[in-house]
Every structure is written in C-alpha cells, then in structure tokens.
Design a protein around this motif. Sequence first.
Motif, mmCIF file in Angstrom:
data_model
loop_
_atom_site.group_PDB
_atom_site.id
_atom_site.type_symbol
_atom_site.label_atom_id
_atom_site.label_comp_id
_atom_site.label_asym_id
_atom_site.label_seq_id
_atom_site.Cartn_x
_atom_site.Cartn_y
_atom_site.Cartn_z
ATOM 1 N N SER A 68 0.814 -1.216 0.000
ATOM 2 C CA SER A 68 0.000 0.000 0.000
ATOM 3 C C SER A 68 0.848 1.266 0.000
ATOM 4 N N ILE A 69 0.311 2.310 -0.581
ATOM 5 C CA ILE A 69 0.958 3.625 -0.585
ATOM 6 C C ILE A 69 1.166 4.133 0.835
ATOM 7 N N HIS A 70 0.354 3.663 1.764
ATOM 8 C CA HIS A 70 0.487 4.101 3.154
ATOM 9 C C HIS A 70 1.756 3.573 3.806
ATOM 10 N N ASP A 71 2.387 2.585 3.169
ATOM 11 C CA ASP A 71 3.656 2.062 3.667
ATOM 12 C C ASP A 71 4.854 2.668 2.943
ATOM 13 N N ARG A 72 4.600 3.621 2.056
ATOM 14 C CA ARG A 72 5.687 4.270 1.333
ATOM 15 C C ARG A 72 6.492 5.147 2.301
ATOM 16 N N PRO A 73 7.816 5.192 2.173
ATOM 17 C CA PRO A 73 8.632 6.016 3.083
ATOM 18 C C PRO A 73 8.185 7.472 3.075
ATOM 19 N N LYS A 74 8.228 8.092 4.242
ATOM 20 C CA LYS A 74 7.796 9.485 4.354
ATOM 21 C C LYS A 74 8.615 10.412 3.469
ATOM 22 N N VAL A 75 9.884 10.093 3.282
ATOM 23 C CA VAL A 75 10.744 10.935 2.453
ATOM 24 C C VAL A 75 10.235 10.963 1.016
ATOM 25 N N ALA A 76 9.594 9.872 0.582
ATOM 26 C CA ALA A 76 9.016 9.837 -0.758
ATOM 27 C C ALA A 76 7.716 10.625 -0.809
ATOM 28 N N SER A 77 6.885 10.443 0.198
ATOM 29 C CA SER A 77 5.599 11.138 0.234
ATOM 30 C C SER A 77 5.769 12.639 0.389
ATOM 31 N N ASN A 78 6.859 13.061 1.031
ATOM 32 C CA ASN A 78 7.092 14.489 1.292
ATOM 33 C C ASN A 78 7.929 15.179 0.218
ATOM 34 N N ARG A 79 8.238 14.478 -0.876
ATOM 35 C CA ARG A 79 9.002 15.054 -1.984
ATOM 36 C C ARG A 79 10.372 15.571 -1.538
ATOM 37 N N LYS A 80 11.041 14.818 -0.690
ATOM 38 C CA LYS A 80 12.316 15.281 -0.144
ATOM 39 C C LYS A 80 13.532 14.854 -0.963
ATOM 40 N N ARG A 81 13.325 14.017 -1.994
ATOM 41 C CA ARG A 81 14.475 13.535 -2.743
ATOM 42 C C ARG A 81 14.062 13.240 -4.182
ATOM 43 N N LYS A 140 14.191 5.068 -6.856
ATOM 44 C CA LYS A 140 14.046 4.603 -5.478
ATOM 45 C C LYS A 140 12.684 3.958 -5.215
ATOM 46 N N THR A 141 11.609 4.593 -5.651
ATOM 47 C CA THR A 141 10.266 4.028 -5.491
ATOM 48 C C THR A 141 9.450 4.298 -6.747
ATOM 49 N N MET A 142 8.434 3.457 -6.972
ATOM 50 C CA MET A 142 7.452 3.666 -8.026
ATOM 51 C C MET A 142 6.066 3.452 -7.428
ATOM 52 N N THR A 143 5.138 4.323 -7.777
ATOM 53 C CA THR A 143 3.776 4.223 -7.262
ATOM 54 C C THR A 143 2.800 4.142 -8.426
ATOM 55 N N PHE A 144 1.892 3.156 -8.367
ATOM 56 C CA PHE A 144 0.933 2.901 -9.431
ATOM 57 C C PHE A 144 -0.497 2.986 -8.905
ATOM 58 N N ASP A 145 -1.457 3.016 -9.853
ATOM 59 C CA ASP A 145 -2.837 2.780 -9.473
ATOM 60 C C ASP A 145 -3.074 1.271 -9.510
ATOM 61 N N CYS A 171 -8.604 6.380 -5.814
ATOM 62 C CA CYS A 171 -8.038 7.544 -5.126
ATOM 63 C C CYS A 171 -6.929 8.149 -5.977
ATOM 64 N N SER A 172 -7.306 8.693 -7.121
ATOM 65 C CA SER A 172 -6.317 9.271 -8.033
ATOM 66 C C SER A 172 -5.583 10.449 -7.402
ATOM 67 N N GLY A 173 -6.210 11.086 -6.403
ATOM 68 C CA GLY A 173 -5.567 12.213 -5.731
ATOM 69 C C GLY A 173 -4.296 11.829 -5.000
ATOM 70 N N GLN A 174 -4.124 10.549 -4.718
ATOM 71 C CA GLN A 174 -2.900 10.101 -4.066
ATOM 72 C C GLN A 174 -1.719 10.091 -5.030
ATOM 73 N N ARG A 175 -2.017 10.227 -6.315
ATOM 74 C CA ARG A 175 -0.976 10.296 -7.349
ATOM 75 C C ARG A 175 -1.165 11.579 -8.155
ATOM 76 N N ARG A 176 -1.360 12.661 -7.440
ATOM 77 C CA ARG A 176 -1.725 13.930 -8.077
ATOM 78 C C ARG A 176 -0.633 14.446 -9.004
ATOM 79 N N THR A 177 0.629 14.217 -8.658
ATOM 80 C CA THR A 177 1.726 14.678 -9.513
ATOM 81 C C THR A 177 1.601 14.089 -10.910
ATOM 82 N N ASN A 178 1.342 12.781 -10.966
ATOM 83 C CA ASN A 178 1.207 12.100 -12.246
ATOM 84 C C ASN A 178 -0.064 12.517 -12.973
ATOM 85 N N GLU A 179 -1.166 12.646 -12.242
ATOM 86 C CA GLU A 179 -2.432 13.022 -12.857
ATOM 87 C C GLU A 179 -2.343 14.408 -13.493
ATOM 88 N N ASN A 180 -1.715 15.352 -12.792
ATOM 89 C CA ASN A 180 -1.564 16.705 -13.333
ATOM 90 C C ASN A 180 -0.681 16.710 -14.578
#
Length: 228
Positions: A68-81, A140-145, A171-180
Amino acid sequence: MELQIPTTHAGSVSYAHLKQQISHQTIYKYLWSLDRNYPIRKVMRRSGRRNRKQKPGFIRKQATDRVSIHDRPKVASNRKRVGDWELDLVVCKKSTGYLVTAVDRKTGYTLVGRCQKKLSRLVMDTIRSMFKKVPKEYIKTMTFDNGTEFFYHPFLFTWFKVMVFFADPYCSGQRRTNENTNGLLRQYYPKGVDYGSISWQQVRKAAMLLNLRPRKRHGYQTPASLSQ
C-alpha cells in the motif's frame, strides 16, 4: 443557474456553522444517488455523467504482493528527494495504443513511452526501456494505481531493485503529480488521438517539452534544470 460545487458548498456550510461539519463526499454521494432527470441534477456541472454501478458481488482484482501507498517512506511522500516516481497508463482512442507516463515527485521530470497493448508484461517492458538511461540512484520508489496493466510489477524489483507501491482504489488524488502531468500531456495529444500514429520521435519530443516547461511550484524553474 449553476449549482455550487460540493467542495465549495461543504466549506461554506462548515464556515457558517462552525459547530457543524459536513463532508463534500457526503454531498456527492447524495447527488449521484438521484435520478439523472431530477431538477437539481440538471443544473450540476457534468450533469450528463453516468452513474457507475458495479454488479452485485463485484470485487476488483488486485496485484499480488501489493504494498500500500500508506507504507511508502515518508521521504518519498514528502518530496524530499529525487527518485520517487508515479506512473500511469494514458488511454485515448480505443485500441490504438497507449502512452506510459512516469513523473518524479520532487522535480516533476517526466518520462513518456509508447505501448501497443494494455498487457502487463508489455507495459513492464515499456517501463524498463523508459528507465534504461536513468541512473539507478534516481530510481528509489514507483507508485501505481490498481490497473491490471501493472500486475507484473515484481519484474521492476528484479531489474531496478526499486520499491513498488499501489494507491488506494479510486483515489487518483494520491498520485496527483502524475495526474496533473497527464493533463499537460493531453494538451499535445488530446482524447481521441490515434496513438498508433504517434512516432517514437514525437513521444520523446512531448517529454522534452514537458521537462522544459517552467513550473510555478518550483519558482518557474523547469524540471530539466532541477534534475541536472
């Protein structure tokens, strides 16, 4: 007269009655439960939208070994790298081919590939080709629908040793960067375009134009300049 959108209406209600909270999802659920010919439905934006109903007992298939995306590292979710990617399959004119998009969450740098069929192994091979020249330290990580075209995701770990995550269903909003970014790509290739007629050179040019496009969130720097 146009109906105020539920998000705005929910916000105004909450503001006017601070002790009462109402969710815009609740408003949407009520509106879409009404018959399409009901008066309030006729003044809504996109009033012609069809009600989507699943058959009784319908269960959406999910990929095996799905994380699940909820297990993705915080550094990835926070756009830190650099190196945390969101990917999608863009579909236009039916059965004419597909575009695979990959967007780095921090910089917005975009890769675009072309795939003839919506088959998971073909999509994975397309992704492999897209990332062929990307340094491993930037994968480092890849996130899909939850599309079936991503069911062969274990190949990605074999090829790149990359961590793969899946957004929640619908929940397409969880991948908003890609959707935009897909929205920007459709400015070059709108819905209805025959993707089978798009050459590899055109696909590369579209990606180049997106990466040279100044972005407001980066102080109008380009994804290309941020990725150097």
